[in-house]
Design an enzyme around this catalytic site. Structure first.
Site, PDB file in Angstrom:
ATOM      1  CG  ASP A  31     -58.573  45.969  -6.116  1.00  0.00           C
ATOM      2  OD1 ASP A  31     -58.559  45.749  -4.893  1.00  0.00           O
ATOM      3  OD2 ASP A  31     -58.983  47.039  -6.611  1.00  0.00           O
ATOM      4  CG  HIS A  48     -56.203  40.253   2.509  1.00  0.00           C
ATOM      5  ND1 HIS A  48     -56.295  40.957   1.325  1.00  0.00           N
ATOM      6  CD2 HIS A  48     -56.483  41.148   3.498  1.00  0.00           C
ATOM      7  CE1 HIS A  48     -56.628  42.225   1.597  1.00  0.00           C
ATOM      8  NE2 HIS A  48     -56.751  42.357   2.905  1.00  0.00           N
ATOM      9  CG  LEU A 142     -42.977  32.885 -13.673  1.00  0.00           C
ATOM     10  CD1 LEU A 142     -43.552  33.623 -14.891  1.00  0.00           C
ATOM     11  CD2 LEU A 142     -44.133  32.356 -12.824  1.00  0.00           C
TER      12      LEU A 142
HETATM   13  C1  IPE Z   1     -54.062  48.402  -5.458  1.00  0.00           C
HETATM   14  O1  IPE Z   1     -55.285  48.091  -4.883  1.00  0.00           O
HETATM   15  C2  IPE Z   1     -52.947  47.804  -4.668  1.00  0.00           C
HETATM   16  C3  IPE Z   1     -52.854  46.348  -4.718  1.00  0.00           C
HETATM   17  C4  IPE Z   1     -53.589  45.539  -5.443  1.00  0.00           C
HETATM   18  C5  IPE Z   1     -51.827  45.772  -3.881  1.00  0.00           C
HETATM   19  P1  IPE Z   1     -56.026  49.100  -3.871  1.00  0.00           P
HETATM   20  O2  IPE Z   1     -57.264  48.404  -3.477  1.00  0.00           O
HETATM   21  O3  IPE Z   1     -55.103  49.511  -2.810  1.00  0.00           O
HETATM   22  O4  IPE Z   1     -56.317  50.335  -4.827  1.00  0.00           O
HETATM   23  P2  IPE Z   1     -57.391  51.500  -4.709  1.00  0.00           P
HETATM   24  O5  IPE Z   1     -57.251  52.092  -3.345  1.00  0.00           O
HETATM   25  O6  IPE Z   1     -58.749  50.881  -4.900  1.00  0.00           O
HETATM   26  O7  IPE Z   1     -57.068  52.439  -5.815  1.00  0.00           O
HETATM   27  C1  IPE Z   2     -56.398  43.692  -2.896  1.00  0.00           C
HETATM   28  O1  IPE Z   2     -57.661  43.563  -2.335  1.00  0.00           O
HETATM   29  C2  IPE Z   2     -55.302  43.316  -1.932  1.00  0.00           C
HETATM   30  C3  IPE Z   2     -54.524  44.449  -1.424  1.00  0.00           C
HETATM   31  C4  IPE Z   2     -54.661  45.681  -1.787  1.00  0.00           C
HETATM   32  C5  IPE Z   2     -53.520  44.149  -0.417  1.00  0.00           C
HETATM   33  P1  IPE Z   2     -58.319  44.733  -1.467  1.00  0.00           P
HETATM   34  O2  IPE Z   2     -57.951  44.494  -0.028  1.00  0.00           O
HETATM   35  O3  IPE Z   2     -57.955  46.047  -2.004  1.00  0.00           O
HETATM   36  O4  IPE Z   2     -59.851  44.411  -1.681  1.00  0.00           O
HETATM   37  P2  IPE Z   2     -61.017  45.471  -1.878  1.00  0.00           P
HETATM   38  O5  IPE Z   2     -60.614  46.401  -2.978  1.00  0.00           O
HETATM   39  O6  IPE Z   2     -61.183  46.169  -0.564  1.00  0.00           O
HETATM   40  O7  IPE Z   2     -62.203  44.646  -2.247  1.00  0.00           O
HETATM   41 MG    MG Z   3     -58.815  47.232  -3.404  1.00  0.00          MG
END
Ligand code: IPE
Ligand code: IPE
Ligand code: MG
Length: 258
Positions: A31, A48, A142
Site C-alpha cells: 500500500d 504503481h 518460491l
Molecule cells: C488494499 O489497499 C488493496 C491492495 C493493496 C491491493 P487499498 O488502498 O485498496 O485499501 P484501503 O482502501 O486503504 O483500505
Molecule cells: C496500493 O497503493 C496499490 C493498490 C491498491 C492497487 P494505493 O494505490 O492504494 O496507494 P494509496 O493508498 O492511494 O497511497
Molecule cells: Mg491504498
C-alpha cells in the site's frame, strides 16, 4: 541488581533464540503507491510503476531468504471501483510485469499462482496469467501468490457456494465439514496459512485480505510507502517476527513441552 538485570536479559535472549518461529508464508498488503506519487508530484500511475519495481526486489529477497510462499495483495475486489484510467493502468502494468519477469521466474524457480475472482479480469489478462502459471508450475523455490480481483469475503462466499453445491451433488457430507475441509475450498486450498502479514504505508487494517487465513498470522505495520520499501525494510520486518512468540491459544508451559 546489575547481575539480576544481566541474567534476566540473558534469559530473554535465550527465549528469543529458542522461539525463532518458522516462516513459510509471508503475505504483504502493498500500500501507498498513490501517496508516494503525490509526495513526488507525479501521477498515481507513476507510484504503481515504482511499486512494480518493489515487487521485483521483494521477490528476489524472499528467494534469498528461503521463504517458500509469498502472497502479494495486488488488486482488491473493491479496487474495481477506482477510476477507469487507474484500473486500466494497473492491468497494463500487470501484463508488463508478467512479460518482463517470466524468464526470471523460470531461472529462479519461482512458481506463479493467482487467487481471486479471475472471471472479472479481461480475457487477455486471464490468459497471460494462466500461461505464466502453467509455464512456471515446476518452480520449486518460491510460490508467488498474486491476489488479483481478490477480497476475503468474496473468497469465503465463493467457497460457501462450492461447498453447498458439493453437498447438493452428494459429494460432501455436511456433517463432516470442518476447518480443514472448508479451507480446501478457498482459493488458497493447498497453500499454508500466512505466518507474517506486512502492510506498508501506515494503514492499520486488513482491507479484506486473507480474512480466514490470517486467523493466527503475526502482523507487522510500517509507515514506509510501498515504492520505497526495500530489502533492508523487509529484513527488519523478518527480524521483528523472529522475536515473537506464537501461542495459538496455548500457555507458555504447554509450548515448552512441544
Ligand atoms: C488494499 O489497499 C488493496 C491492495 C493493496 C491491493 P487499498 O488502498 O485498496 O485499501 P484501503 O482502501 O486503504 O483500505
Ligand atoms: C496500493 O497503493 C496499490 C493498490 C491498491 C492497487 P494505493 O494505490 O492504494 O496507494 P494509496 O493508498 O492511494 O497511497
Ligand atoms: Mg491504498
Amino acid at each position: 541488581m546489575e547481575v539480576d538485570f544481566i541474567s534476566k536479559f540473558m534469559d530473554t535472549k535465550l527465549t528469543v533464540m529458542t522461539n525463532n518461529p518458522p516462516l513459510d508464508h509471508l503475505a504483504i498488503i502493498m500500500d501507498g503507491n498513490g501517496r508516494w506519487a503525490q509526495k513526488h508530484g507525479q501521477p498515481r500511475v507513476a507510484g504503481h510503476q515504482r511499486g512494480v519495481e518493489t515487487v521485483v526486489r521483494v521477490v528476489d529477497e524472499c528467494v534469498l531468504q528461503g521463504i517458500r510462499f509469498l502472497s502479494l495483495f495486488a488488486f482488491s475486489s473493491e479496487n474495481w471501483g477506482r477510476p477507469r484510467d487507474e484500473v486500466d493502468a494497473l492491468m497494463s502494468l500487470l501484463l508488463q510485469f508478467l512479460a518482463s519477469q517470466r524468464q526470471r521466474m523460470l531461472d529462479d524457480g519461482v512458481r506463479l499462482r493467482v487467487i481471486g475472482d479471475l472471471s472479472r479480469l479481461s480475457v487477455p489478462v486471464q490468459s497471460a496469467l494462466v500461461d505464466v502459471e502453467k509455464e512456471t508450475a515446476t518452480g520449486r523455490n518460491l510460490t508467488l501468490i498474486l491476489a488479483l480481483s481478490y477480497g476475503g469475503r468474496d473468497e469465503i462466499m465463493r467457497a460457501a457456494k462450492k461447498i453447498a453445491q458439493s453437498a447438493l451433488d452428494g459429494d460432501l457430507d455436511i456433517n463432516k465439514l470442518d476447518n480443514k475441509t472448508f479451507s480446501g475450498f478457498l482459493d488458497t486450498g493447498d497453500i499454508p496459512e500466512p505466518d507474517l502479514l506486512i502492510r506498508t504505508s501506515g494503514e492499520i487494517r486488513l482491507s479484506n485480505f486473507l480474512l480466514w487465513q490470517s486467523a493466527y498470522a503475526e502482523f507487522y505495520f510500517t509507515d514506509v510507502l510501498w515504492p520505497d520499501f526495500d530489502a533492508a525494510d523487509l529484513r527488519i520486518a523478518l527480524e521483528d517476527y523472529r522475536k515473537r512468540k506464537r501461542r495459538f491459544g496455548l500457555t507458555d508451559d504447554q509450548l515448552e513441552d512441544v
